[in-house]
Design a protein around this motif. Structure first.
Motif, mmCIF file in Angstrom:
data_model
loop_
_atom_site.group_PDB
_atom_site.id
_atom_site.type_symbol
_atom_site.label_atom_id
_atom_site.label_comp_id
_atom_site.label_asym_id
_atom_site.label_seq_id
_atom_site.Cartn_x
_atom_site.Cartn_y
_atom_site.Cartn_z
ATOM 1 N N VAL A 185 0.862 -1.318 -0.100
ATOM 2 C CA VAL A 185 -0.021 0.239 0.024
ATOM 3 C C VAL A 185 0.944 1.177 -0.046
ATOM 4 C CG1 VAL A 185 -1.777 1.129 1.221
ATOM 5 C CG2 VAL A 185 -1.767 -1.307 1.148
ATOM 6 N N ASN A 186 0.702 2.076 -1.040
ATOM 7 C CA ASN A 186 1.127 3.381 -1.115
ATOM 8 C C ASN A 186 0.406 4.465 -0.747
ATOM 9 O OD1 ASN A 186 3.750 2.428 -2.491
ATOM 10 N ND2 ASN A 186 2.362 1.685 -4.254
ATOM 11 N N LEU A 187 0.763 5.347 0.548
ATOM 12 C CA LEU A 187 0.200 6.315 0.867
ATOM 13 C C LEU A 187 0.814 7.629 0.371
ATOM 14 C CD1 LEU A 187 -0.555 4.921 4.385
ATOM 15 C CD2 LEU A 187 -2.145 4.874 2.482
ATOM 16 N N ASN A 188 -0.040 8.532 -0.130
ATOM 17 C CA ASN A 188 0.226 9.902 -0.252
ATOM 18 C C ASN A 188 -0.499 10.882 0.209
ATOM 19 O OD1 ASN A 188 1.993 8.700 -2.565
ATOM 20 N ND2 ASN A 188 0.082 8.808 -4.251
ATOM 21 N N ASN A 189 0.439 11.937 0.407
ATOM 22 C CA ASN A 189 -0.194 13.227 1.277
ATOM 23 C C ASN A 189 -0.466 12.945 2.574
ATOM 24 O OD1 ASN A 189 -0.099 14.448 -1.300
ATOM 25 N ND2 ASN A 189 -2.108 13.857 -1.613
ATOM 26 N N ILE A 206 -3.622 -0.482 12.370
ATOM 27 C CA ILE A 206 -2.039 0.125 12.812
ATOM 28 C C ILE A 206 -2.056 1.504 12.557
ATOM 29 C CG2 ILE A 206 0.175 -0.429 11.929
ATOM 30 C CD1 ILE A 206 -0.960 -3.005 10.713
ATOM 31 N N ASP A 207 -1.202 2.250 13.390
ATOM 32 C CA ASP A 207 -0.755 3.616 13.314
ATOM 33 C C ASP A 207 -0.122 3.629 12.003
ATOM 34 O OD1 ASP A 207 -2.212 4.172 15.495
ATOM 35 O OD2 ASP A 207 -0.455 3.863 16.875
ATOM 36 N N VAL A 208 -0.233 4.903 11.154
ATOM 37 C CA VAL A 208 0.394 5.082 10.101
ATOM 38 C C VAL A 208 1.753 5.925 10.314
ATOM 39 C CG1 VAL A 208 0.704 6.349 7.812
ATOM 40 C CG2 VAL A 208 -1.630 4.828 8.630
ATOM 41 N N ARG A 209 2.861 5.563 10.037
ATOM 42 C CA ARG A 209 4.213 6.098 10.552
ATOM 43 C C ARG A 209 4.854 6.270 9.122
ATOM 44 N NH1 ARG A 209 4.161 6.543 15.788
ATOM 45 N NH2 ARG A 209 3.026 5.034 16.925
ATOM 46 N N ARG A 210 4.602 5.591 8.097
ATOM 47 C CA ARG A 210 5.453 5.861 7.051
ATOM 48 C C ARG A 210 4.427 5.623 5.663
ATOM 49 N NH1 ARG A 210 6.236 0.845 9.266
ATOM 50 N NH2 ARG A 210 5.528 -1.020 8.088
ATOM 51 N N LYS A 211 5.057 5.889 4.541
ATOM 52 C CA LYS A 211 4.332 5.919 3.315
ATOM 53 C C LYS A 211 3.938 4.813 2.585
ATOM 54 C CE LYS A 211 5.799 10.649 1.865
ATOM 55 N NZ LYS A 211 6.366 11.254 0.754
ATOM 56 N N ILE A 212 4.707 3.532 3.094
ATOM 57 C CA ILE A 212 4.342 2.318 2.528
ATOM 58 C C ILE A 212 4.203 1.224 3.558
ATOM 59 C CG2 ILE A 212 5.598 0.512 1.137
ATOM 60 C CD1 ILE A 212 7.035 2.806 -0.194
ATOM 61 N N TYR A 213 3.252 0.479 3.191
ATOM 62 C CA TYR A 213 3.023 -0.549 4.225
ATOM 63 C C TYR A 213 2.681 -1.748 3.376
ATOM 64 C CZ TYR A 213 2.295 2.218 8.254
ATOM 65 O OH TYR A 213 2.661 3.217 9.411
ATOM 66 N N PHE A 214 3.102 -2.918 4.004
ATOM 67 C CA PHE A 214 3.109 -4.520 3.541
ATOM 68 C C PHE A 214 1.981 -5.212 4.268
ATOM 69 C CE2 PHE A 214 6.988 -3.063 1.189
ATOM 70 C CZ PHE A 214 6.670 -3.511 0.101
ATOM 71 N N PHE A 215 1.282 -6.008 3.695
ATOM 72 C CA PHE A 215 0.509 -7.018 4.320
ATOM 73 C C PHE A 215 0.652 -8.093 3.795
ATOM 74 C CE2 PHE A 215 -2.007 -3.015 4.664
ATOM 75 C CZ PHE A 215 -2.240 -3.028 6.155
ATOM 76 N N GLN A 216 1.416 -9.257 4.555
ATOM 77 C CA GLN A 216 1.919 -10.471 3.874
ATOM 78 C C GLN A 216 1.039 -11.430 4.427
ATOM 79 O OE1 GLN A 216 5.749 -10.487 5.918
ATOM 80 N NE2 GLN A 216 6.787 -9.514 4.166
ATOM 81 N N ARG A 217 1.189 -12.562 3.476
ATOM 82 C CA ARG A 217 0.389 -13.900 3.662
ATOM 83 C C ARG A 217 -1.242 -13.644 3.732
ATOM 84 N NH1 ARG A 217 3.507 -18.141 4.121
ATOM 85 N NH2 ARG A 217 1.574 -19.441 4.667
ATOM 86 N N VAL A 218 -1.505 -12.828 2.698
ATOM 87 C CA VAL A 218 -2.943 -12.756 2.572
ATOM 88 C C VAL A 218 -3.629 -13.572 1.737
ATOM 89 C CG1 VAL A 218 -4.831 -10.614 2.217
ATOM 90 C CG2 VAL A 218 -2.570 -10.047 2.765
ATOM 91 N N ASN A 219 -4.990 -14.087 2.114
ATOM 92 C CA ASN A 219 -5.465 -15.065 1.278
ATOM 93 C C ASN A 219 -5.760 -14.369 -0.124
ATOM 94 O OD1 ASN A 219 -5.337 -17.335 3.145
ATOM 95 N ND2 ASN A 219 -7.122 -16.321 4.022
ATOM 96 N N PRO A 220 -5.797 -15.170 -1.331
ATOM 97 C CA PRO A 220 -6.424 -14.679 -2.584
ATOM 98 C C PRO A 220 -7.965 -14.358 -2.443
ATOM 99 C CG PRO A 220 -5.357 -16.694 -2.737
ATOM 100 C CD PRO A 220 -5.428 -16.596 -1.011
ATOM 101 N N GLY A 221 -8.114 -13.287 -3.180
ATOM 102 C CA GLY A 221 -9.467 -12.975 -3.256
ATOM 103 C C GLY A 221 -9.462 -11.439 -3.101
ATOM 104 N N TYR A 222 -10.735 -10.724 -2.778
ATOM 105 C CA TYR A 222 -10.850 -9.121 -2.815
ATOM 106 C C TYR A 222 -10.685 -9.034 -1.355
ATOM 107 C CZ TYR A 222 -12.460 -9.085 -7.794
ATOM 108 O OH TYR A 222 -12.418 -8.862 -8.816
ATOM 109 N N HIS A 223 -9.956 -7.943 -1.103
ATOM 110 C CA HIS A 223 -9.763 -7.343 0.227
ATOM 111 C C HIS A 223 -9.789 -6.051 0.281
ATOM 112 C CE1 HIS A 223 -8.080 -11.289 1.762
ATOM 113 N NE2 HIS A 223 -7.940 -11.379 0.658
#
Length: 259
Positions: A185-189, A206-223
């Motif tokens: 996830v890329n967060l702008n502004n 999760i508290d946002v402290r940076r512009k890029i976040y990764f969510f790992q080992r996510v089940n296939p499908g829409y989230h």
């Protein structure tokens, strides 16, 4: 009995034994095939009726839902059909019927031909050439029956190997399509906001402290990725974006917060 007559009786008995074996084993194949098909039809029917009952009766009365039972019913019906295909109950039933009919037909034809060839002859006093010809007839008939049985067995072996290969392929596809993926996830502004939080679906924020976040080992499908917080002017903001996660792949999402 004369030696040729004894050989004839033995050959016919062997052919009848082969035919009888298939005829007796047809019963089990037929019983399992019919049972599985009947139960599958009932389960498929319930899978279509249960959602209707749930929508027309239970939901209107505000009672509990039984919708999931419909999905379970259809899944069970499909599983039964897969078991039937893998173990070859229905295909074996048809194969046994055709093989038994073929052996019976060839046996009757041979018996008729034998009567024609031996009509009016004393099998104990046949000339050597005629005796050899009759023995060749018997040998050819034995080989023909064995070939019919061999073809049926080969068909079974080929079907079993194909089913095993198809099952292994299905398992591999299931494993591949169920492998977890990752989300970037890329967060702008984000500098224009405070107390920003990010969350995946209904998991904890999760508290946002940076512009890029990764969510790992996510089940296939829409989230759903949800961003919430306050602007520098104190206005509450919330943004939700849907991302499709493919098995074993990285999905990237860019969220542009209004500046």
């Amino acid at each position: 009995m004369e030696p040729i007559a004894e050989t004839y009786t033995m050959v016919i008995q062997q052919a009848n034994n082969a035919s009888t074996w298939y005829k007796e084993n047809i019963r089990d194949k037929r019983r399992y095939s019919r049972g599985i098909r009947m139960i599958s039809i009932i389960l498929f029917g319930l899978g279509g009726i249960i959602p209707l009952i749930n929508a027309l009766i239970l939901e209107n009365q505000g009672k509990y839902t039984i919708l999931n039972l419909g999905y379970i019913s259809i899944a069970l019906a499909g599983t039964l059909l897969l078991l039937d295909k893998f173990f070859g109950f229905s295909s074996g039933w048809i194969r046994y019927i055709t093989t038994e009919m073929e052996i019976t037909k060839k046996t009757k034809e041979f018996e008729l031909r034998w009567k024609i060839e031996t009509y009016g002859k004393n099998l104990a006093e046949l000339p050597e050439e005629e005796a050899k010809e009759l023995l060749r007839m018997l040998a050819d008939f034995v080989l023909m029956v064995e070939e019919i049985v061999k073809e049926e067995t080969s068909s079974w072996a080929m079907e079993f190997q194909n089913n095993m290969a198809e099952l292994q392929k299905s398992i591999n596809n299931k494993v591949e399509t169920s492998m977890p993926g990752n989300i970037k996830v890329n967060l702008n502004n984000i500098k224009d906001y405070k107390k920003l939080k990010i969350k995946l679906d209904n998991h904890g924020s999760i508290d946002v402290r940076r512009k890029i976040y990764f969510f790992q080992r996510v089940n296939p499908g829409y989230h759903m990725i949800t961003i919430s917080g306050e602007s520098t002017t104190g206005q509450l903001v919330e943004s939700a974006e849907v991302v499709l996660v493919e098995a074993g792949k990285l999905s990237e999402l860019t969220v542009n917060l209004e500046s």
